[in-house]
Structures are given as C-alpha cells and as structure tokens.
Design a protein around this motif. Structure first.
Motif, PDB file in Angstrom:
ATOM      1  N   LYS A 213       1.052  -0.898   0.300  1.00 47.00           N
ATOM      2  CA  LYS A 213       0.482  -0.138   0.131  1.00 47.00           C
ATOM      3  C   LYS A 213       0.627   1.016   0.498  1.00 47.00           C
ATOM      4  N   ASN A 214       0.697   2.433  -0.028  1.00 48.43           N
ATOM      5  CA  ASN A 214       1.322   3.308  -0.681  1.00 48.43           C
ATOM      6  C   ASN A 214       0.596   4.500   0.970  1.00 48.43           C
ATOM      7  N   SER A 215       1.619   4.581   1.738  1.00 47.61           N
ATOM      8  CA  SER A 215       1.435   4.840   2.677  1.00 47.61           C
ATOM      9  C   SER A 215       2.679   5.295   3.700  1.00 47.61           C
ATOM     10  N   ASN A 216       2.744   5.977   4.292  1.00 41.84           N
ATOM     11  CA  ASN A 216       3.858   6.224   5.527  1.00 41.84           C
ATOM     12  C   ASN A 216       3.275   6.112   7.305  1.00 41.84           C
ATOM     13  N   TRP A 217       4.593   6.378   8.018  1.00 42.47           N
ATOM     14  CA  TRP A 217       3.811   6.713   9.485  1.00 42.47           C
ATOM     15  C   TRP A 217       3.214   7.760   9.785  1.00 42.47           C
ATOM     16  N   SER A 218       3.622   8.534   9.601  1.00 44.26           N
ATOM     17  CA  SER A 218       3.047   9.867   9.585  1.00 44.26           C
ATOM     18  C   SER A 218       1.032   9.764   9.218  1.00 44.26           C
ATOM     19  N   GLU A 219       0.870   9.284   7.602  1.00 38.88           N
ATOM     20  CA  GLU A 219      -0.269   9.102   7.242  1.00 38.88           C
ATOM     21  C   GLU A 219      -1.298   7.851   8.420  1.00 38.88           C
TER      22      GLU A 219
END
Length: 245
Positions: A213-219
């Motif tokens: 998935k396209n995501s990171n910790w902040s999101e």
C-alpha cells in the motif's frame, strides 16, 4: 541476542489463528508469570476477564469495529485497571474511600499495561500469537455491562491469544536515536526524524509480502489518532470513580 531480547524484538500482531485450543494450565501459568510485572507500590491494580461465551465474543467483536479475530482466537481476555480491591483496603485500614484522583487512575492503568505486556511476551515465548484490542473502548458502557464490571474498574484493552496461522512481516520501529534523548528533550529534530521514518515505512509498505500500500507512518498515525478520540471515555471513567480530581 538472548531469548528474551529476541522475543521482544520479533513481536508481530497476530490476527489469524488455528483451531488449536490453549490448555487451561498453560494459560494460568502464563497469567501467574505475568504477575511478576512491576506494580506501583505493589498495589497490583489490575484484573482480567476471560471471555468464553461465543455470543459475547460476537458482540464485543462488533463493538470493536468488526474485529473477527476476537471470535476466532483461542482465548480472548479483557485487561482491566482495577482499584476495587485497593479501595476496600483503604476503607478497612481507616483511610477512607478513593476520591477519583488522577494519580490513582495513572497508576492503575500503568499496572494493567505492564501486566498485559508481560502476559503477551510470555505467550509469544511459548509459540503463541497475540494482538491487543483497543477497539473495546468504542463502547465502554456496553462492555462494562456485559462483563459486570463494578465501580473503580474499567476495561483498558482486550487481548487475543492463539496459535498463529500467519507470519506477518516485522514492522521497523522508530530508530533508537529518535526516541532516546540525553539530559534534555531535543524537539528541534522532530521534523527530520519523522520525515526519515516516513520514508522508511513507505518502503516497508511497498515491499512487504501479502499486501502493498502507498502510506507512511505519519499518514497512518494521524488517521488513527484523529479518528479514534472516543470522547465518551472521560464521562465513562468519571462515572466509574476515576479522574474526578
């Protein structure tokens, strides 16, 4: 690394389980060992409710947002911060009833969390998988009624235990130099630290097996924190004798 450090560093949240049960003697041994956790002034302000009734598990799973692993886990426990025994001792010893002090709320919650982490670590050391369930706080009134929780007791979170039927990828944690400050808290590095960790987590989500998935910790963090405010919790806790002063 020694076995304890290995177990600590290899934790994964397990949500898929086999049908194999957990022997009652094993569960009791794990609980007894978990009681070795540190406790503020040795008040041991925690209890746990073992939920075995299938209908109740279905209800809790629905209240927790449709978390079906609550139903499929070999064991589902609800960890409670419990000041009821503490209040009894205070009254018996002539110190009077508890008055809802914030400090007592903190100590009972910390006691419960330390115990629960010990329990999870012990379970994982014997090959079991586990996941904590904060979703039980979506409707604490129904949970408290279902479990017959008295005043001075509140459900902190749930715990699924079972034999793993999956092996999720290990998520990279924040680097030690991000969470460790020497002598004084250094907030000047926050933006740099978060952006670097976001890039690391984005790579992880893209490369992990199973589902990319396209995501990171902040999101992930912003969405989790700002959509799970559970503003009913303050009044619920105050009605049960917590956080009155």
């Amino acid at each position: 690394m020694n076995p304890i450090l290995e177990a600590q560093s290899s934790h994964r949240s397990i949500r898929q389980y086999t049908d194999k049960p957990i022997d009652e003697s094993q569960l009791h041994r794990l609980i007894q060992c978990a009681q070795g956790a540190a406790s503020s002034s040795f008040i041991q302000a925690y209890s746990l409710v073992q939920v075995t009734n299938k209908t109740n598990r279905q209800t809790i799973a629905a209240l927790a947002g449709g978390q079906k692993w609550i139903e499929s886990a070999a064991e589902f426990l609800i960890i409670c911060a419990d000041l009821s025994r503490v209040e009894y001792a205070c009254i018996e010893q002539g110190f009077g009833a508890l008055e809802g002090n914030t400090e007592h709320f903190i100590t009972s919650t910390v006691d419960a969390a330390l115990f629960a982490q010990n329990l999870m670590l012990g379970a994982e050391s014997e090959g079991l998988g586990a996941v904590f369930i904060g979703g039980i706080r979506n409707d604490t009134n129904q949970i408290a009624e279902l479990l017959n929780l008295p005043d001075q007791v509140y459900p902190v979170f749930g715990l699924c235990l079972g034999w793993p039927d999956a092996e999720p990828d290990l998520k990279p944690r924040l680097p030690v130099n991000v969470i460790l400050h020497k002598d004084r808290y250094d907030n000047t590095r926050c933006e740099t630290d978060v952006k670097a960790y976001d890039a690391q987590m984005e790579d992880y989500y893209q490369s992990r097996s199973g589902s990319q998935k396209n995501s990171n910790w902040s999101e992930q963090t912003a969405a989790a924190v700002q959509t799970k405010k559970r503003e009913h919790m303050l009044s619920f806790l105050q009605e049960r004798g917590f956080l009155k002063r």
